[in-house]
Enzyme design. Structure first.
Site, mmCIF file in Angstrom:
data_model
loop_
_atom_site.group_PDB
_atom_site.id
_atom_site.type_symbol
_atom_site.label_atom_id
_atom_site.label_comp_id
_atom_site.label_asym_id
_atom_site.label_seq_id
_atom_site.Cartn_x
_atom_site.Cartn_y
_atom_site.Cartn_z
ATOM 1 N N ARG A 128 0.850 -1.193 0.000
ATOM 2 C CA ARG A 128 0.000 0.000 0.000
ATOM 3 C C ARG A 128 0.879 1.233 0.000
ATOM 4 O O ARG A 128 1.969 1.222 0.588
ATOM 5 C CB ARG A 128 -0.863 0.060 1.266
ATOM 6 C CG ARG A 128 -2.176 -0.677 1.206
ATOM 7 C CD ARG A 128 -3.186 -0.002 0.260
ATOM 8 N NE ARG A 128 -4.434 -0.716 0.174
ATOM 9 C CZ ARG A 128 -4.690 -1.728 -0.653
ATOM 10 N NH1 ARG A 128 -3.779 -2.150 -1.499
ATOM 11 N NH2 ARG A 128 -5.889 -2.306 -0.670
ATOM 12 N N GLU A 144 -1.941 8.019 -4.100
ATOM 13 C CA GLU A 144 -2.238 7.626 -5.473
ATOM 14 C C GLU A 144 -3.696 7.970 -5.827
ATOM 15 O O GLU A 144 -4.541 7.988 -4.918
ATOM 16 C CB GLU A 144 -1.971 6.120 -5.668
ATOM 17 C CG GLU A 144 -2.879 5.210 -4.866
ATOM 18 C CD GLU A 144 -2.492 3.726 -5.012
ATOM 19 O OE1 GLU A 144 -1.323 3.374 -4.793
ATOM 20 O OE2 GLU A 144 -3.410 2.947 -5.337
ATOM 21 N N HIS A 156 -0.824 0.452 -9.687
ATOM 22 C CA HIS A 156 -1.612 -0.416 -8.795
ATOM 23 C C HIS A 156 -2.325 -1.535 -9.579
ATOM 24 O O HIS A 156 -3.560 -1.630 -9.579
ATOM 25 C CB HIS A 156 -2.624 0.431 -8.007
ATOM 26 C CG HIS A 156 -3.067 -0.227 -6.734
ATOM 27 N ND1 HIS A 156 -3.406 0.462 -5.595
ATOM 28 C CD2 HIS A 156 -3.233 -1.536 -6.419
ATOM 29 C CE1 HIS A 156 -3.766 -0.383 -4.640
ATOM 30 N NE2 HIS A 156 -3.666 -1.608 -5.117
HETATM 31 C C1 8YV Z 1 -7.216 -3.946 -5.856
HETATM 32 C C2 8YV Z 1 -5.571 -4.305 -3.914
HETATM 33 O O1 8YV Z 1 -7.196 -4.087 -7.216
HETATM 34 O O2 8YV Z 1 -6.834 -6.149 -3.174
HETATM 35 C C3 8YV Z 1 -6.174 -5.168 -2.867
HETATM 36 O O3 8YV Z 1 -5.976 -4.859 -1.671
HETATM 37 O O4 8YV Z 1 -4.793 -3.475 -3.632
HETATM 38 C C4 8YV Z 1 -5.917 -4.499 -5.362
HETATM 39 O O5 8YV Z 1 -5.907 -5.871 -5.642
HETATM 40 C C5 8YV Z 1 -7.524 -2.536 -5.560
HETATM 41 O O6 8YV Z 1 -7.335 -2.218 -4.232
HETATM 42 C C6 8YV Z 1 -8.969 -2.227 -5.967
HETATM 43 O O7 8YV Z 1 -9.901 -2.313 -4.938
#
Ligand code: 8YV
Length: 327
Positions: free
Chosen positions: A240, A269, A287
């Site tokens: 993150r 972001e 991402h």
């Molecule tokens: C998502 C992610 O695509 O699952 C997670 O925590 O970071 C990603 O796989 C993104 O957060 C969309 O919700």
């Protein structure tokens, strides 16, 4: 009897909308508008359920303004966009989307590690810019992946997937640090050795971050931690934004205090720290670690299954605050 109303906050596969429509009155957002908090609150009026992504923040202000809300289903394994304590206090169930993205995300972690170590994007830019006029013995020399020491910070399911790829596929020496140590069986499966965070920083040739974001992991990698890493080390963040201090990282990359970084997530972001855009020794992706069609579909279906399971039978699949079920 009228169906419960559900708001699908962002665009998603039409088949997921279709499944939800069999059970709920759906308000969807196939135009993929990114909502302000005030707009989100307005959209959630009269809704029993919400289908969210990491971009929608569900906090006390939103919850207080949307008293009809019973469940928020996140299409992500990470849920730092939820104030889970506030949700529990208001009797709102939160769900996430674990497991279905583990292997795809571990694949991408490795892709970013390889691209960073072997300077794939930097050399491609050079070629596309027409700068490749002759071969040279040291052009775009990178660092070896096979046999190197792979450090993993955060050893959940995705971390373990990366460890297995490194140990079994590339003969890497795998070390990790985590809030809690894995069982001996899991350590043997991953061929991974538990070390302190300081040892991890000092020994890793490639350090991959896969820990969840929370107040305690904010800037877990800042100037002091970067200073403990080898000058030849690569840092990979697929966890993150906010876990790395992006300004400190950009300075360390500029001054070659570490060799390179691969980043899929950023503080604030989709904005990216301007200093990161100025340094060549960083691979930047928007991402996309879970971005394959089967995985994104599985994530969407799991979020939908949580809404259907909870609102039609009181049985969600992957609740984050199961205490709400007995309230
Ligand atoms: C998502 C992610 O695509 O699952 C997670 O925590 O970071 C990603 O796989 C993104 O957060 C969309 O919700």
């Amino acid at each position: 009897m009228s169906k419960p109303s559900v708001f699908v906050a962002r665009a998603i596969f039409p088949e997921v909308i279709e499944r939800l429509s069999a059970h709920f009155d759906i308000e969807s957002n196939q135009a993929d508008t990114v909502w302000t908090k005030a707009q989100l609150i307005e959209k959630l009026q009269g809704k029993a359920g919400a289908f969210t992504t990491s971009s929608e923040r569900i906090d006390e202000e939103v919850l207080a303004a949307c008293p009809g809300l019973k469940i928020v289903a996140n299409m992500a394994v990470g849920y730092n966009n939820f104030d889970v304590a506030a949700m529990t206090a208001r009797g709102v169930l939160g769900t996430n989307a674990p497991d279905v993205l583990t292997e795809t995300t571990a694949d991408f972690g490795f892709a970013l590690l390889m691209a960073t170590a072997r300077r794939v994007t930097e050399s491609e830019h050079y070629l596309r810019a027409g700068q490749w006029t002759k071969w040279n013995y040291e052009m775009f020399s990178g660092s070896d992946v096979h046999g190197a020491t792979l450090g993993i910070l955060g050893m959940g399911r995705i971390g373990q997937g990366i460890a297995k790829r490194g140990a079994h596929g590339f003969g890497m020496n795998v070390i990790y640090h985590n809030r809690s140590r894995l069982s001996a069986d899991l350590e043997a499966d991953c061929k991974a050795r538990y070390v302190s965070k300081d040892e991890l920083l000092a020994q890793a040739d490639h350090l991959v971050l896969v820990l969840p974001y929370s107040a305690s992991s904010h800037h877990a990698i800042g100037a002091a931690e970067l200073a403990r890493m080898k000058p030849t080390a690569n840092l990979i963040n697929i966890a993150r934004g906010g876990i790395v201090d992006d300004a400190a990282l950009a300075a360390a990359l500029r001054d070659r205090r570490i060799a390179a970084a691969g980043l899929d997530v950023f503080e604030g972001e989709p904005s990216v720290h301007p200093d990161l855009l100025k340094v060549p020794n960083v691979v930047l992706t928007p991402h996309i670690a879970s971005a394959t069609v089967p995985t994104r579909l599985a994530m969407g279906n799991l979020a939908a299954d949580n809404l259907i399971g909870y609102l039609t039978q009181g049985k969600p699949l992957t609740p984050l605050n199961p205490e709400v079920l007995s309230q």
